[in-house]
Each structure stands twice: as C-alpha cells, then as structure tokens.
Design a protein around this motif. Sequence first.
Motif, PDB file in Angstrom:
ATOM      1  N   UNK A  39      -6.294 -13.733  -5.707  1.00 14.52           N
ATOM      2  CA  UNK A  39      -7.082 -13.057  -4.676  1.00 14.52           C
ATOM      3  C   UNK A  39      -8.020 -14.059  -4.010  1.00 14.52           C
ATOM      4  N   UNK A  40      -8.324 -13.820  -2.752  1.00 16.94           N
ATOM      5  CA  UNK A  40      -9.236 -14.685  -2.016  1.00 16.94           C
ATOM      6  C   UNK A  40     -10.659 -14.587  -2.582  1.00 16.94           C
ATOM      7  N   UNK A  41     -11.410 -15.684  -2.474  1.00 17.01           N
ATOM      8  CA  UNK A  41     -12.820 -15.695  -2.857  1.00 17.01           C
ATOM      9  C   UNK A  41     -13.737 -15.345  -1.689  1.00 17.01           C
ATOM     10  N   UNK A  42     -13.144 -14.987  -0.561  1.00 21.15           N
ATOM     11  CA  UNK A  42     -13.900 -14.681   0.639  1.00 21.15           C
ATOM     12  C   UNK A  42     -13.819 -13.178   0.943  1.00 21.15           C
ATOM     13  N   UNK A  43     -14.916 -12.431   0.991  1.00 20.57           N
ATOM     14  CA  UNK A  43     -16.293 -12.890   0.820  1.00 20.57           C
ATOM     15  C   UNK A  43     -16.705 -13.086  -0.638  1.00 20.57           C
ATOM     16  N   UNK A  44     -15.996 -12.387  -1.562  1.00 21.80           N
ATOM     17  CA  UNK A  44     -16.217 -12.604  -2.989  1.00 21.80           C
ATOM     18  C   UNK A  44     -15.039 -12.002  -3.748  1.00 21.80           C
ATOM     19  N   UNK A  70      -8.860  -3.659  -3.358  1.00 27.70           N
ATOM     20  CA  UNK A  70      -7.477  -3.518  -3.804  1.00 27.70           C
ATOM     21  C   UNK A  70      -7.354  -2.395  -4.831  1.00 27.70           C
ATOM     22  N   UNK A  71      -8.401  -2.167  -5.607  1.00 35.16           N
ATOM     23  CA  UNK A  71      -8.375  -1.109  -6.615  1.00 35.16           C
ATOM     24  C   UNK A  71      -8.201   0.275  -5.993  1.00 35.16           C
ATOM     25  N   UNK A  72      -8.638   0.431  -4.765  1.00 31.49           N
ATOM     26  CA  UNK A  72      -8.507   1.721  -4.080  1.00 31.49           C
ATOM     27  C   UNK A  72      -7.043   2.096  -3.858  1.00 31.49           C
ATOM     28  N   UNK A  73      -6.133   1.112  -3.926  1.00 31.22           N
ATOM     29  CA  UNK A  73      -4.706   1.368  -3.736  1.00 31.22           C
ATOM     30  C   UNK A  73      -3.979   1.569  -5.059  1.00 31.22           C
ATOM     31  N   UNK A  74      -4.685   1.399  -6.170  1.00 32.79           N
ATOM     32  CA  UNK A  74      -4.057   1.543  -7.480  1.00 32.79           C
ATOM     33  C   UNK A  74      -3.649   2.974  -7.779  1.00 32.79           C
ATOM     34  N   UNK A  75      -2.488   3.147  -8.432  1.00 35.10           N
ATOM     35  CA  UNK A  75      -1.962   4.485  -8.729  1.00 35.10           C
ATOM     36  C   UNK A  75      -1.756   4.725 -10.214  1.00 35.10           C
ATOM     37  N   UNK A  76      -1.828   3.676 -11.016  1.00 31.99           N
ATOM     38  CA  UNK A  76      -1.571   3.817 -12.450  1.00 31.99           C
ATOM     39  C   UNK A  76      -2.744   3.259 -13.240  1.00 31.99           C
ATOM     40  N   UNK A  77      -3.157   3.981 -14.256  1.00 30.70           N
ATOM     41  CA  UNK A  77      -4.210   3.492 -15.150  1.00 30.70           C
ATOM     42  C   UNK A  77      -3.539   2.822 -16.341  1.00 30.70           C
ATOM     43  N   UNK A  78      -3.676   1.516 -16.402  1.00 30.81           N
ATOM     44  CA  UNK A  78      -3.084   0.728 -17.479  1.00 30.81           C
ATOM     45  C   UNK A  78      -4.068   0.657 -18.644  1.00 30.81           C
ATOM     46  N   UNK A  79      -3.593   0.926 -19.826  1.00 29.00           N
ATOM     47  CA  UNK A  79      -4.486   0.885 -20.989  1.00 29.00           C
ATOM     48  C   UNK A  79      -4.877  -0.558 -21.302  1.00 29.00           C
ATOM     49  N   UNK A 125       9.340   0.526 -17.143  1.00 35.36           N
ATOM     50  CA  UNK A 125       8.284   0.992 -18.027  1.00 35.36           C
ATOM     51  C   UNK A 125       7.376  -0.180 -18.412  1.00 35.36           C
ATOM     52  N   UNK A 126       6.065   0.028 -18.260  1.00 36.22           N
ATOM     53  CA  UNK A 126       5.095  -1.000 -18.595  1.00 36.22           C
ATOM     54  C   UNK A 126       4.742  -1.923 -17.453  1.00 36.22           C
ATOM     55  N   UNK A 127       5.527  -1.861 -16.357  1.00 43.36           N
ATOM     56  CA  UNK A 127       5.234  -2.722 -15.227  1.00 43.36           C
ATOM     57  C   UNK A 127       4.172  -2.093 -14.320  1.00 43.36           C
ATOM     58  N   UNK A 128       3.529  -2.921 -13.531  1.00 35.89           N
ATOM     59  CA  UNK A 128       2.473  -2.424 -12.653  1.00 35.89           C
ATOM     60  C   UNK A 128       2.270  -3.394 -11.501  1.00 35.89           C
ATOM     61  N   UNK A 129       1.460  -2.997 -10.536  1.00 36.99           N
ATOM     62  CA  UNK A 129       1.133  -3.843  -9.393  1.00 36.99           C
ATOM     63  C   UNK A 129      -0.256  -4.445  -9.571  1.00 36.99           C
ATOM     64  N   UNK A 130      -0.583  -5.368  -8.696  1.00 37.64           N
ATOM     65  CA  UNK A 130      -1.925  -5.960  -8.722  1.00 37.64           C
ATOM     66  C   UNK A 130      -2.983  -4.898  -8.465  1.00 37.64           C
ATOM     67  N   UNK A 131      -2.681  -3.953  -7.582  1.00 38.52           N
ATOM     68  CA  UNK A 131      -3.630  -2.872  -7.294  1.00 38.52           C
ATOM     69  C   UNK A 131      -3.864  -2.012  -8.530  1.00 38.52           C
TER      70      UNK A 131
END
Length: 415
Positions: free
Chosen positions: A238-243, A251-260, A300-306
């Motif tokens: 992920x970019x460091x700009x702006x932080x 990016x978390x707002x696009x997440x759909x799966x809660x990974x344990x 099964x077990x796979x996920x995205x960056x989001x």
Amino acid sequence: KNSEITYFVEATFIHTSPPPPNVHNLQHKKTMVTTAKEGPCSIDSLKSNIAVLEPDKQVTVLGIEGSANKIGVGVLRYNPATPSAGASYETLSNPRKTYISPPGFGFLPRETAWHHQNHIVALIKTALREASVADPRKLDAITFTGGPGMGGPLQSCAVAARTLSLLWGVPLVSVNHCVAHIEMGRVACGADDPVALYVSGGNTQVLAYSDRRYRIFGETIDIAIGNCLDRFARAIKLSNDPSPGYNIEQLAKKGKRLIELPYVVKGMDVSFSGILTSVEGIVKNKMVDDETAEKGELKEGQCTAADLCFSLQETLFAMLVEITERAMSQCGQTSVLIVGGVGCNKRLQKMMEVMVSERGGSLCAMDHRYCIDNGAMIAQAGIFAYQHGIRTPLNESTVSQRFRTDQVDVVWREA
C-alpha cells in the motif's frame, strides 16, 4: 525525478531542491498540511487545571515537533479573561510537512532527519507569518519535543529550538511528546479528566491522571499499533501517501470477509507482533488479487487485501476498546479521549463510541489536524508548563528516545 526531492509548499506552489547525499535511489514526496486558524478554546471546562501564575498576562509560544516523520511548527496564544469572555487558548498557526517514503519502505532516521533539517526554517517562517508575529523576540517561549521519538529527527528539532532561543533571547521549554498529545486533546475537546487512549506509530497506551502523573494502566508489550499497521501496509504494497493507516482504513471499507486473527489481550496490556506475523503469513500464502475475487474463484481460506484490512482493523480496535473499557471501570471515569495518529481512524472512533455510549459516557476524538503530530500540541503542553514556572536551561535541553509518559511531573493539574 529520482535526482530531486519534490515537495508541496502550498496547494499551488511546487519547489524542487537537490537531495541529501546518497539518496538518489529513493523517490521522496513531501506533503504540507496547514491547519486553518481555529477559534479560541475556553479553559472553563478544565476544572482540574491549577490557576496560572499570571492569569492577566497574554502569553504566546512557538512549538516545534519532529519526533517521527512529520515536522510541525505551531504558534499558540493564551488569552486572559475579559468581562465578556473567559480565558482561552488559541492556535494561531500550525503548518507541518510529512516525509513520505516509497511503497514497501518505512522511514529511516537519517533520511527523516535530513527532511526535517531541509524544511524547519521555512515552516518557522510560515508559522510566524500566519500567526502575525512580526517580532519573534516578543515570543514568551520556544517549546520543543524532548522525546520520545527517533534520535536524529528529535535532535534536528532541538538544535533549531536552541538556535532560536539564543537568536531571539527567548527561554526554552522541553515537552514530552505523549503528554502533548493528551493536553492538546483536553483543550480542543474540553475534556477535563478523561481516560486517554494514546495510539500512534510508536506508542499504544491507556492512561488516566492521578497525583501529578499520567498513569499507564495498559500498553503494548511489543510493537505499537501504528507500527503494526505500517508494516502490514508494506506487506501488501500500500502507498505511504498520505499515510499507511489512512489507506488501510479506506481499503477496509471494501472488505467482505472477517478473517480470524490472533486476539492478544494480557490483563490490561496488548500484543501486536503475533497478529502481524499471522497476517503477513496470510498475505504470502492465501491472499488473492481483486480480479480473482470478482470472478468468484476464491478457495476456502483465501481472501483479498480489502478483507485483510477489514479483519486487521476489527481485531486490533476490539482489543483497544476492551482495555479502555476496563480502565474506565477501574477509574470510575465516564469519558474517553483518543489521541495520536491512529486516533484519526473513523472505525476506531465508532467502535469506541458504541462502548462509551453503552456505559452512559462520552467520547472525545479529533481529526487529522490535531491527532497527527503537530507543532501546536507541543506549544499547548509547553505553555502549560511555562505558565507554572517551568523553564529548560540550555545545557539541559537534550532529547531522549525513551521518555515515558508517566515520567512527567504534570505541575499544571491538581494533585
């Protein structure tokens, strides 16, 4: 260009200058954020503050902050009470610059110190101009970060503060970075005696005030939460700009799966290093790109960056909410103040708000202007100390990378 450093002085002006030696292989981007003037903050709600020594004297101080990758200069003024208004503190100017490293890299002390040295003079001039300080010799004090933080950047700012003190004949006041965050929040939010959650790249602490000290009720036993987020951002490029933290939040707002993920609370303390190791392993072995996910080809077990951003935030913030609630219960407090760079995160604020409201309390939170390291917060803690007789002799104006919050004698609050 790789052979130049590019930074933004204001939204409409771009300037380039030669880089320090041996950094031609890095692409640096410098971004300035200038805080607009805010109205005066009344101190009427700060009931636990002791009356200042000279309540009828207007006091103006300059604050210099540069403990990490941000260099900021703020000018703050104490306005005495008048027949029509109570005493107040007002931020007159608060410009800052951020050293931003390339994706996949953190910021190193040497390059960060060079960045601060390159821009401190321009920031001081900007702060004085925005605050309409025509004669800096009439300032009452120069305040600076004495620690904790990175050695090179801290020393660069301390040298600047000493130089100004000698040049203008103005006394020095050394300030603890962590205490400055808390005092800025207390004044800006009108929070007299809250439980404070301090979350940043270098610190994670739950604190409450007692007997002239900010007592640490719980803290990280390894790495800070901001460091955990930064290193995770590097892992997923992920970019460091702006932080990194801000980009994880978006990016978390696009997440759909809660990974344990590991949930590590040990009494009042937390641990983040194991969580980081776990999530880095998932990035390496189980993370897939968005195109694969959109095709519905997730195994099964796979996920995205989001998904990982979402899951990491939920896990880390739940841990923080837990220990903060426990501190509230132990101290009998009803308000929580979130300070530090990670405190800008809206999801953290929302989770904390739910917990606090269920306890019938209130949440005090700020945006990036005052949560993120800035010069005005150093000026705020510094002016409190100055108004109660604290001065830092030149031969004692050293800095320390390790300067705990509970080492500071908070002379401006009732015992």
